[in-house]
Design a protein around this motif. Structure first.
Motif, PDB file in Angstrom:
ATOM      1  N   SER A 138       0.841  -1.197   0.000  1.00 55.00           N
ATOM      2  CA  SER A 138       0.000   0.000   0.000  1.00 55.00           C
ATOM      3  C   SER A 138       0.880   1.253   0.000  1.00 55.00           C
ATOM      4  O   SER A 138       0.367   2.372  -0.075  1.00 55.00           O
ATOM      5  N   SER A 139       2.189   1.069   0.088  1.00 54.04           N
ATOM      6  CA  SER A 139       3.126   2.201   0.139  1.00 54.04           C
ATOM      7  C   SER A 139       3.834   2.369  -1.200  1.00 54.04           C
ATOM      8  O   SER A 139       4.009   1.413  -1.955  1.00 54.04           O
ATOM      9  N   VAL A 140       4.269   3.581  -1.452  1.00 54.15           N
ATOM     10  CA  VAL A 140       5.041   3.890  -2.656  1.00 54.15           C
ATOM     11  C   VAL A 140       6.523   3.782  -2.323  1.00 54.15           C
ATOM     12  O   VAL A 140       6.965   4.245  -1.264  1.00 54.15           O
ATOM     13  N   PHE A 141       7.275   3.173  -3.197  1.00 55.90           N
ATOM     14  CA  PHE A 141       8.713   3.053  -3.013  1.00 55.90           C
ATOM     15  C   PHE A 141       9.453   3.800  -4.118  1.00 55.90           C
ATOM     16  O   PHE A 141       8.979   3.883  -5.245  1.00 55.90           O
ATOM     17  N   SER A 142      10.642   4.337  -3.778  1.00 54.15           N
ATOM     18  CA  SER A 142      11.434   5.033  -4.784  1.00 54.15           C
ATOM     19  C   SER A 142      11.949   4.050  -5.826  1.00 54.15           C
ATOM     20  O   SER A 142      12.127   4.407  -6.997  1.00 54.15           O
ATOM     21  N   SER A 143      12.196   2.843  -5.416  1.00 57.39           N
ATOM     22  CA  SER A 143      12.542   1.783  -6.354  1.00 57.39           C
ATOM     23  C   SER A 143      12.265   0.451  -5.672  1.00 57.39           C
ATOM     24  O   SER A 143      12.086   0.388  -4.458  1.00 57.39           O
ATOM     25  N   LEU A 144      12.221  -0.595  -6.460  1.00 56.62           N
ATOM     26  CA  LEU A 144      11.916  -1.914  -5.930  1.00 56.62           C
ATOM     27  C   LEU A 144      12.918  -2.901  -6.528  1.00 56.62           C
ATOM     28  O   LEU A 144      13.292  -2.769  -7.701  1.00 56.62           O
ATOM     29  N   LEU A 169      18.901  -9.407  -8.388  1.00 50.95           N
ATOM     30  CA  LEU A 169      18.573  -9.750  -9.775  1.00 50.95           C
ATOM     31  C   LEU A 169      18.328  -8.485 -10.593  1.00 50.95           C
ATOM     32  O   LEU A 169      18.855  -8.343 -11.696  1.00 50.95           O
ATOM     33  N   VAL A 170      17.517  -7.577 -10.045  1.00 53.97           N
ATOM     34  CA  VAL A 170      17.145  -6.397 -10.820  1.00 53.97           C
ATOM     35  C   VAL A 170      16.642  -5.300  -9.894  1.00 53.97           C
ATOM     36  O   VAL A 170      16.161  -5.583  -8.785  1.00 53.97           O
ATOM     37  N   THR A 171      16.775  -4.063 -10.339  1.00 58.77           N
ATOM     38  CA  THR A 171      16.164  -2.901  -9.686  1.00 58.77           C
ATOM     39  C   THR A 171      15.242  -2.229 -10.686  1.00 58.77           C
ATOM     40  O   THR A 171      15.658  -1.961 -11.822  1.00 58.77           O
ATOM     41  N   VAL A 172      14.001  -1.969 -10.299  1.00 57.59           N
ATOM     42  CA  VAL A 172      13.087  -1.205 -11.146  1.00 57.59           C
ATOM     43  C   VAL A 172      12.787   0.117 -10.457  1.00 57.59           C
ATOM     44  O   VAL A 172      12.594   0.165  -9.240  1.00 57.59           O
ATOM     45  N   VAL A 173      12.781   1.182 -11.248  1.00 57.61           N
ATOM     46  CA  VAL A 173      12.733   2.524 -10.684  1.00 57.61           C
ATOM     47  C   VAL A 173      11.507   3.312 -11.160  1.00 57.61           C
ATOM     48  O   VAL A 173      10.879   4.022 -10.379  1.00 57.61           O
ATOM     49  N   THR A 174      11.167   3.171 -12.423  1.00 61.41           N
ATOM     50  CA  THR A 174      10.109   3.995 -13.018  1.00 61.41           C
ATOM     51  C   THR A 174       8.794   3.225 -13.053  1.00 61.41           C
ATOM     52  O   THR A 174       8.759   2.050 -13.432  1.00 61.41           O
ATOM     53  N   GLY A 189       5.643   1.490 -14.263  1.00 63.87           N
ATOM     54  CA  GLY A 189       5.364   0.890 -15.565  1.00 63.87           C
ATOM     55  C   GLY A 189       6.574   0.245 -16.218  1.00 63.87           C
ATOM     56  O   GLY A 189       6.455  -0.381 -17.283  1.00 63.87           O
ATOM     57  N   GLU A 190       7.709   0.357 -15.573  1.00 65.76           N
ATOM     58  CA  GLU A 190       8.948  -0.175 -16.154  1.00 65.76           C
ATOM     59  C   GLU A 190       8.910  -1.695 -16.265  1.00 65.76           C
ATOM     60  O   GLU A 190       8.404  -2.375 -15.371  1.00 65.76           O
ATOM     61  N   VAL A 191       9.452  -2.210 -17.364  1.00 63.07           N
ATOM     62  CA  VAL A 191       9.602  -3.651 -17.570  1.00 63.07           C
ATOM     63  C   VAL A 191      11.072  -3.931 -17.866  1.00 63.07           C
ATOM     64  O   VAL A 191      11.677  -3.260 -18.714  1.00 63.07           O
ATOM     65  N   LYS A 192      11.636  -4.899 -17.140  1.00 59.50           N
ATOM     66  CA  LYS A 192      13.030  -5.289 -17.399  1.00 59.50           C
ATOM     67  C   LYS A 192      13.083  -6.788 -17.633  1.00 59.50           C
ATOM     68  O   LYS A 192      12.367  -7.551 -16.970  1.00 59.50           O
ATOM     69  N   LYS A 193      13.951  -7.182 -18.548  1.00 61.20           N
ATOM     70  CA  LYS A 193      14.113  -8.608 -18.834  1.00 61.20           C
ATOM     71  C   LYS A 193      15.541  -9.031 -18.534  1.00 61.20           C
ATOM     72  O   LYS A 193      16.510  -8.324 -18.837  1.00 61.20           O
ATOM     73  N   LEU A 194      15.623 -10.231 -17.944  1.00 67.00           N
ATOM     74  CA  LEU A 194      16.917 -10.834 -17.633  1.00 67.00           C
ATOM     75  C   LEU A 194      16.811 -12.285 -18.092  1.00 67.00           C
ATOM     76  O   LEU A 194      16.350 -13.149 -17.363  1.00 67.00           O
ATOM     77  N   LYS A 195      17.192 -12.546 -19.347  1.00 67.03           N
ATOM     78  CA  LYS A 195      17.064 -13.867 -19.958  1.00 67.03           C
ATOM     79  C   LYS A 195      15.608 -14.323 -19.885  1.00 67.03           C
ATOM     80  O   LYS A 195      14.733 -13.734 -20.491  1.00 67.03           O
ATOM     81  N   LEU A 199      13.669 -14.228 -17.288  1.00 69.80           N
ATOM     82  CA  LEU A 199      12.965 -13.538 -16.188  1.00 69.80           C
ATOM     83  C   LEU A 199      12.508 -12.168 -16.663  1.00 69.80           C
ATOM     84  O   LEU A 199      13.288 -11.427 -17.265  1.00 69.80           O
ATOM     85  N   THR A 200      11.241 -11.835 -16.413  1.00 73.82           N
ATOM     86  CA  THR A 200      10.692 -10.536 -16.757  1.00 73.82           C
ATOM     87  C   THR A 200      10.160  -9.883 -15.486  1.00 73.82           C
ATOM     88  O   THR A 200       9.365 -10.483 -14.757  1.00 73.82           O
ATOM     89  N   PHE A 201      10.600  -8.676 -15.229  1.00 70.52           N
ATOM     90  CA  PHE A 201      10.220  -7.932 -14.028  1.00 70.52           C
ATOM     91  C   PHE A 201       9.405  -6.715 -14.450  1.00 70.52           C
ATOM     92  O   PHE A 201       9.731  -6.044 -15.410  1.00 70.52           O
ATOM     93  N   GLN A 202       8.339  -6.449 -13.689  1.00 69.26           N
ATOM     94  CA  GLN A 202       7.502  -5.294 -13.986  1.00 69.26           C
ATOM     95  C   GLN A 202       7.266  -4.494 -12.716  1.00 69.26           C
ATOM     96  O   GLN A 202       7.045  -5.060 -11.640  1.00 69.26           O
ATOM     97  N   PHE A 203       7.309  -3.192 -12.827  1.00 71.05           N
ATOM     98  CA  PHE A 203       7.003  -2.282 -11.724  1.00 71.05           C
ATOM     99  C   PHE A 203       5.654  -1.645 -12.011  1.00 71.05           C
ATOM    100  O   PHE A 203       5.421  -1.157 -13.126  1.00 71.05           O
ATOM    101  N   GLY A 204       4.749  -1.649 -11.051  1.00 70.14           N
ATOM    102  CA  GLY A 204       3.428  -1.088 -11.276  1.00 70.14           C
ATOM    103  C   GLY A 204       3.465   0.405 -11.562  1.00 70.14           C
ATOM    104  O   GLY A 204       4.395   1.106 -11.157  1.00 70.14           O
ATOM    105  N   ASP A 205       2.446   0.891 -12.259  1.00 74.71           N
ATOM    106  CA  ASP A 205       2.391   2.306 -12.638  1.00 74.71           C
ATOM    107  C   ASP A 205       2.498   3.226 -11.417  1.00 74.71           C
ATOM    108  O   ASP A 205       3.105   4.296 -11.482  1.00 74.71           O
ATOM    109  N   ALA A 206       1.881   2.807 -10.308  1.00 75.74           N
ATOM    110  CA  ALA A 206       1.867   3.633  -9.097  1.00 75.74           C
ATOM    111  C   ALA A 206       3.073   3.377  -8.197  1.00 75.74           C
ATOM    112  O   ALA A 206       3.172   3.958  -7.106  1.00 75.74           O
ATOM    113  N   ARG A 207       3.987   2.535  -8.611  1.00 74.90           N
ATOM    114  CA  ARG A 207       5.205   2.189  -7.874  1.00 74.90           C
ATOM    115  C   ARG A 207       4.916   1.593  -6.494  1.00 74.90           C
ATOM    116  O   ARG A 207       5.611   1.848  -5.520  1.00 74.90           O
ATOM    117  N   LYS A 208       3.814   0.810  -6.445  1.00 73.44           N
ATOM    118  CA  LYS A 208       3.480   0.136  -5.191  1.00 73.44           C
ATOM    119  C   LYS A 208       3.582  -1.379  -5.320  1.00 73.44           C
ATOM    120  O   LYS A 208       3.534  -2.083  -4.321  1.00 73.44           O
TER     121      LYS A 208
END
Lengths: 115, 111
Positions: B26-32, B46-51, B53-59, B61-70
């Motif tokens: 329920s909290s917003v984080f500067s990065s996850l 493994l990965v840091t997501v900051v923005t 809606g961001e999506v990062k791929k590592l072979k 593995l696909t990581f997604q950060f929610g639009d609201a950064r929660k």
């Protein structure tokens, strides 16, 4: 570089005993952290330091003390061991500046049992 | 109460299957961040997501950060036995760049 080193790897304490968990890093990192990890749980922050001479409490500081006299070392002291302090303890370090986050590097952990 | 809720807590799948692990707050984080931890060792990033809606791929593995950064998710495609381990999400917050960890997801991939 050895990275983050922790000693000892294992320790059994009796209730009421004291001990110091040692942590050292050779990466010239300014930030250092102590976490504990209980079975089936994530890590919880005990204390952290943003530089030599500066320490602050984390989520679960009760029963612990720290000091940071040098950049390299960040020992964690347990004064009166209790069974609730049975856990795996991880030390971590990172090079960080205000508003900029960099990766934390973790040591291999110290497994502590208090009986 | 966990600030970061991870689900599922435990996942046992066959090699080749896909899976998704969720990390919600329920909290917003500067990065996850996502970490993987093997028995007897410390977590490894493994990965840091900051923005939002961001999506990062590592072979595989696909990581997604929610639009609201929660919230965030980790998706593994065609899981392999080498993916077995404890997966932890952690939010970065406040002075000192402190990490708040979820309870973790234990993944077991059977061959």
């Amino acid at each position: 570089n050895a990275g983050v080193t922790q000693t000892p790897k294992f320790r059994i304490l009796k209730i009421g005993q004291s001990m110091t968990l040692q942590c050292a890093q050779d990466m010239n990192h300014n930030y250092m952290y102590w976490y504990r990890q209980d079975p089936g749980m994530g890590l919880k922050l005990i204390y952290y330091s943003v530089g030599a001479g500066i320490t602050d409490k984390g989520e679960v500081p009760n029963g612990y003390n720290v000091s940071r006299s040098t950049t390299e070392d960040f020992p964690l002291r347990l004064e009166l061991a209790a069974p609730s302090q049975t856990s795996v303890y991880f030390c971590a370090s990172s090079y960080s500046t205000r508003g900029v986050y960099n990766e934390q590097f973790f040591g291999p952990g110290t497994r502590l049992t208090v009986l | 109460t966990q600030l970061l809720e991870q689900s599922p807590q435990f996942l046992s799948i066959q090699e080749g299957e896909n899976l998704t692990v969720y990390c919600n707050s329920s909290s917003v984080f500067s990065s996850l961040q996502w970490y993987r931890q093997e028995p007897g060792e410390g977590p490894v990033l493994l990965v840091t997501v900051v923005t939002g809606g961001e999506v990062k791929k590592l072979k595989r593995l696909t990581f997604q950060f929610g639009d609201a950064r929660k919230d965030s998710s980790l998706h593994i495609t065609a899981a392999q036995p080498g993916d077995t381990g404890l997966y932890l999400c952690a939010g970065v917050r406040g002075y000192g760049n402190k990490l708040v960890f979820g309870a973790g997801t234990i993944l077991r991939v059977k061959s």
